[in-house]
Design a protein around this motif. Structure first.
Motif, PDB file in Angstrom:
ATOM      1  N   GLN A 273       0.831  -1.211   0.000  1.00 46.03           N
ATOM      2  CA  GLN A 273       0.000   0.000   0.000  1.00 46.03           C
ATOM      3  C   GLN A 273       0.859   1.251   0.000  1.00 46.03           C
ATOM      4  O   GLN A 273       0.554   2.231  -0.689  1.00 46.03           O
ATOM      5  N   TYR A 277       0.935   4.171  -2.795  1.00 42.79           N
ATOM      6  CA  TYR A 277       0.735   5.576  -2.429  1.00 42.79           C
ATOM      7  C   TYR A 277       1.902   6.435  -2.908  1.00 42.79           C
ATOM      8  O   TYR A 277       1.715   7.540  -3.427  1.00 42.79           O
ATOM      9  N   ARG A 280       1.620   7.061  -6.581  1.00 40.30           N
ATOM     10  CA  ARG A 280       0.546   8.018  -6.832  1.00 40.30           C
ATOM     11  C   ARG A 280       0.973   9.434  -6.430  1.00 40.30           C
ATOM     12  O   ARG A 280       0.717  10.397  -7.143  1.00 40.30           O
ATOM     13  N   TYR A 281       1.625   9.529  -5.309  1.00 42.38           N
ATOM     14  CA  TYR A 281       2.085  10.831  -4.800  1.00 42.38           C
ATOM     15  C   TYR A 281       3.059  11.484  -5.791  1.00 42.38           C
ATOM     16  O   TYR A 281       2.966  12.677  -6.092  1.00 42.38           O
TER      17      TYR A 281
END
Length: 326
Positions: A273, A277, A280-281
């Motif tokens: 996860q 993230y 994506r960040y």
């Protein structure tokens, strides 16, 4: 602040929601705003949890400070009948043409004419004044077609003015373009922090500028909260020691830290996860940097985890006001 606020954006970016929130934000402190829908989807009625909008201006909300939001769903057929009555006094004849199917033909077979009617009706609301010479609406917000079609949609009257050299059609087309190409108008583009919407925003800005149409603000919608910053993500990207994570989880009472223990079994899912993230960040950071290069004012609206409702609209309007839109 321009009196005609046009809101466009790639499909799926939430442009109708942003247009509705913008109308609420602009209607604060006693101001009067008209929210116009031109695509016949009745999205505004759904957002404000009211019945389908007719072809008439109807109050749908009260903004903070006593301002009012009116809404209008422009029907091209009825707008054409208005046009015939306004310029040719053909109200009765227009109704006869409708019975013969001529109105349907003009508004569905000729999409250019349809756009002329839609933009003309919105600009009429912008210019309209009451008996005391005051504008009827302080602002008109248009929920416009998507970015890929917005320049041609707004520029259609330029083409009409060129085709009809004289007469009322020429004069009307010129009057509409005077509004659309003046500081009275601002065309805002709604996007997401994703590659395709940002690219479409870049293309839209270039096309609007080339057509000498006034580009307004870029509004990033549905921005996810930043759970971790660069400093926190760095250890994740550099492979945080599994043992340290397992011990931390174990200390929090989630089981044993040794192989096979409850805490140890949580490490892999958590790292997956975190990696997702972090990816994506980084993508959102790059897209945000590209948006700042356009040189337009940039605003962000948060993602609502529970979906959009009327309370959410007011929250977004408050967010826009805090960012200087009012």
């Amino acid at each position: 602040m321009s009196r005609l606020q046009v809101v466009s954006g790639k499909g799926g970016t939430g442009k109708t929601t942003v247009a509705a929130a913008l109308a609420l934000a602009l209607a604060t402190e006693g101001k009067r705003t008209l929210l116009v829908e031109v695509e016949g989807r009745q999205g505004i009625a759904q957002l404000f949890e009211t019945e389908a909008l007719p072809y008439e201006e109807r109050k749908i909300a009260v903004a903070p400070g006593g301002g009012e939001v009116y809404a209008l769903a422009i029907d091209p057929e009825l707008a054409l009948l208005d046009y015939l009555q306004m310029f040719y006094k053909l109200g009765g004849a227009g109704r006869a043409l409708k019975k013969l199917g001529a109105i349907d033909f003009a508004t569905t077979i000729a999409p250019g004419l349809r756009d002329v009617l839609l933009t003309g009706k919105a600009c009429e609301a912008v210019r309209r004044k009451d008996k005391r010479g005051r504008y009827t609406y302080d602002c008109v917000v248009m929920d416009a077609p998507p970015t890929g079609r917005i320049t041609r949609f707004l520029n259609v009257n330029d083409e009409v003015a060129g085709l009809a050299k004289i007469g009322p059609i020429h004069n009307q087309a010129q009057a509409v373009m005077r509004v659309l190409k003046s500081p009275e108008t601002a065309v805002h583009l709604v996007t997401l922090l994703e590659e395709m919407p940002v690219q479409e925003t870049a293309d839209g800005i270039a096309e609007l500028r080339a057509a000498q149409l006034p580009v307004g603000r870029v509004i990033v919608n549905m921005v996810r909260p930043a759970l971790l910053g660069d400093a926190s993500l760095e250890p994740v990207l550099d492979r945080t020691p599994r043992t340290a994570i397992a011990k931390t989880l174990s200390a929090a009472g989630l089981g044993g830290a040794r192989r096979g223990g409850g805490a140890e079994r949580l490490v892999d899912p958590l790292l997956e996860q975190a990696a997702e993230y972090a990816e994506r960040y980084a993508l959102e950071r790059d897209q945000r940097a590209q948006l700042t290069e356009f040189g337009q004012p940039l605003h962000e609206l948060p993602l609502r985890a529970g979906g959009m409702d009327l309370a959410g609209l007011y929250e977004l309007a408050t967010a826009l006001r805090k960012q200087g839109i009012s």
